[in-house]
Enzyme design. Structure first.
Site, PDB file in Angstrom:
ATOM      1  N   THR A  63       0.869  -1.187   0.000  1.00  0.00           N
ATOM      2  CA  THR A  63       0.000   0.000   0.000  1.00  0.00           C
ATOM      3  C   THR A  63       0.904   1.234   0.000  1.00  0.00           C
ATOM      4  O   THR A  63       1.358   1.667  -1.048  1.00  0.00           O
ATOM      5  CB  THR A  63      -0.984   0.001   1.189  1.00  0.00           C
ATOM      6  OG1 THR A  63      -0.274  -0.264   2.403  1.00  0.00           O
ATOM      7  CG2 THR A  63      -2.064  -1.046   0.989  1.00  0.00           C
ATOM      8  N   THR A  68      -0.686  -2.729  10.808  1.00  0.00           N
ATOM      9  CA  THR A  68      -1.403  -2.870   9.547  1.00  0.00           C
ATOM     10  C   THR A  68      -0.483  -3.575   8.581  1.00  0.00           C
ATOM     11  O   THR A  68       0.119  -3.000   7.700  1.00  0.00           O
ATOM     12  CB  THR A  68      -1.911  -1.548   8.972  1.00  0.00           C
ATOM     13  OG1 THR A  68      -2.733  -1.842   7.851  1.00  0.00           O
ATOM     14  CG2 THR A  68      -0.832  -0.618   8.558  1.00  0.00           C
ATOM     15  N   GLU A  77       6.280   4.852   7.260  1.00  0.00           N
ATOM     16  CA  GLU A  77       5.857   5.953   6.394  1.00  0.00           C
ATOM     17  C   GLU A  77       6.673   7.211   6.653  1.00  0.00           C
ATOM     18  O   GLU A  77       6.691   7.741   7.764  1.00  0.00           O
ATOM     19  CB  GLU A  77       4.363   6.217   6.585  1.00  0.00           C
ATOM     20  CG  GLU A  77       3.511   5.110   5.991  1.00  0.00           C
ATOM     21  CD  GLU A  77       2.035   5.240   6.296  1.00  0.00           C
ATOM     22  OE1 GLU A  77       1.250   4.601   5.582  1.00  0.00           O
ATOM     23  OE2 GLU A  77       1.668   5.966   7.240  1.00  0.00           O
ATOM     24  N   ASN A 112      -0.207  10.533   5.570  1.00  0.00           N
ATOM     25  CA  ASN A 112      -1.467  10.152   6.195  1.00  0.00           C
ATOM     26  C   ASN A 112      -2.528  11.230   6.127  1.00  0.00           C
ATOM     27  O   ASN A 112      -3.703  10.974   6.372  1.00  0.00           O
ATOM     28  CB  ASN A 112      -1.204   9.721   7.642  1.00  0.00           C
ATOM     29  CG  ASN A 112      -0.615   8.334   7.714  1.00  0.00           C
ATOM     30  OD1 ASN A 112      -1.323   7.350   7.570  1.00  0.00           O
ATOM     31  ND2 ASN A 112       0.688   8.243   7.873  1.00  0.00           N
ATOM     32  N   SER A 117      -6.693  10.084  -0.878  1.00  0.00           N
ATOM     33  CA  SER A 117      -6.749  10.918  -2.083  1.00  0.00           C
ATOM     34  C   SER A 117      -6.179  10.190  -3.288  1.00  0.00           C
ATOM     35  O   SER A 117      -5.327   9.338  -3.169  1.00  0.00           O
ATOM     36  CB  SER A 117      -5.957  12.199  -1.851  1.00  0.00           C
ATOM     37  OG  SER A 117      -6.482  12.902  -0.754  1.00  0.00           O
TER      38      SER A 117
END
Length: 409
Positions: A155, A192, A278, A404, A409
């Protein structure tokens, strides 16, 4: 027992096929579905999120791992989590498994499913079914096939995550391999993240589950990026026995050897997730030594690696040791802060910044160089015993908020 790391992914063990492709779930360009298939039945084991809110695939897989006599395939989609989707979402798990069962000529109860992505959306089941059919036709055992699968489950990951190793067990060469995804919403007690481990070792379901459940405590349950625990966290292990070792049905040397190989794979994958947090610029490890027991060591290490202020200091290459000691102090574990020693380590060297709870006369310039590497370790000696534990995380950057802030979007 020598474990040899090899260039491979989930297709490295005998009898495993895989692939990944674009099914149109995310957009028309990014790969978003993967399949892993064993040509023969597998013993299966799984561990799952501790979040009270559990995604439909987690519920499906927990049931199958517990009750199904064997599994042979796992179907994964990225882009949509199939979480908080009610009876319809759970029904889509059954629909996906049924489609794969028909395509692969195996029972529906032999098909595991997994999803990752945005919470709350229903799966586009027609695209999922079409993807299953397409995947079943392109499965392969090559290194490239494994890479395609690993890429399809990503992802916000910036890189795919794979590892494989070989070793000798019962006079046979056996292989253990894995792939995983995870970059944000990462926190101890899973994250996750999805992880799929394949092996050609012959082992009973009971011992496979025991090995996995015990190992996750010091691997995936010791990583953190942002303190959020997800709805979809899943680690699955499939063992098809094609190495033809004497089946491992009781604890002993062969079981111990397998556990060591499984730990190697799980630890490597855990560090790959923590190091790809991230927006991060480095892998940050917190190691506690001198603890009286494992629980004390784990609790303190987790607290340090989860501290937002400490993570921000690592990003700024700032040896702000007070933040480390503070995070140790609010961990909930008891220790004497006035005897604690703290070091910072990386490829650039090692520096002792705290001795017996107070600062040493260390060089800020040297500390900054050490903190500027891609892997940074904070080591803390609490001088109460011989136990140790390590937690894995990353620094906290501006980019994390940006990623995040516009995730959907």
């Amino acid at each position: 027992m020598a474990i040899t790391k090899i260039n491979g992914g989930v297709t490295a063990p005998k009898g495993f096929l895989a692939s990944g492709l674009n099914a149109g779930i995310k957009n028309q360009t990014k790969k978003d579905m993967a399949m892993v298939f064993s040509s023969t039945p597998c013993a299966a084991a799984g561990v799952f999120t501790t979040n009270l809110v559990k995604a439909a695939p987690v519920k499906w897989d927990k049931e199958l791992v517990t009750t199904s006599p064997y599994v042979q395939a796992v179907v994964v989609n990225s882009g949509i989590a199939n979480a908080c989707t009610g009876a319809e979402g759970l029904g889509y798990c059954a629909d996906t498994a049924a489609e794969a069962a028909a395509a692969l000529n195996i029972p529906k109860t032999a098909v595991l499913v997994a999803s990752t992505g945005v919470i709350g959306k229903q799966l586009p089941i027609d695209k999922i079914k079409s993807g299953v059919t397409a995947l079943s036709k392109v499965l392969g055992s090559s290194r490239e096939d494994a890479k395609l699968a690993a890429e399809a489950i990503m992802t916000t990951d910036t890189k795919s995550k794979e590892v494989a190793c070989t070793l000798e067990l019962d006079g046979k060469q056996v292989t253990v391999a894995g792939m995983c995804k995870g970059s944000g919403m990462i926190h101890p007690n899973m994250c996750t993240m999805l992880c799929f481990v394949t092996t050609d070792v012959a082992i009973s379901h009971e011992l496979l589950q025991k090995a996995l459940s015990e190992d996750v405590v010091d691997t995936f349950n010791m990583i953190s990026v942002d303190g959020d625990t997800s709805t979809n966290d899943t680690v699955l292990v499939m063992a098809n026995g094609q190495a033809e070792n004497t089946p491992i049905t009781k604890e002993g040397e062969d079981y111990k050897t397998f556990c060591e190989a499984l730990h190697f794979i799980m630890l490597e994958l855990s560090k790959k997730i923590a190091g790809d947090g991230e927006g991060c610029t480095c892998l940050f490890e917190a190691t506690v030594i001198g603890a009286k027991d494992k629980n004390q060591a784990r609790t303190i290490a987790k607290s340090v690696v989860c501290s937002s202020l400490t993570k921000a200091a690592v990003f700024g290459h700032d040896a702000n040791w007070g933040r480390i000691l503070c995070a140790m102090g609010y961990s909930g574990a008891q220790f004497d802060p006035e005897v604690v020693d703290i070091w910072l380590e990386s490829k650039a060297g090692t520096i002792k910044i705290v001795e017996n709870g107070i600062a040493t006369d260390y060089s800020e310039e040297t500390a900054t160089k050490i903190l500027s590497e891609e892997e940074v370790i904070a080591k803390m000696d609490i001088k109460e015993g011989n136990e140790t534990a390590t937690a894995f995380g990353c620094d906290l950057t501006y980019e994390y908020v940006k990623i995040n802030g516009d995730y959907r979007s």
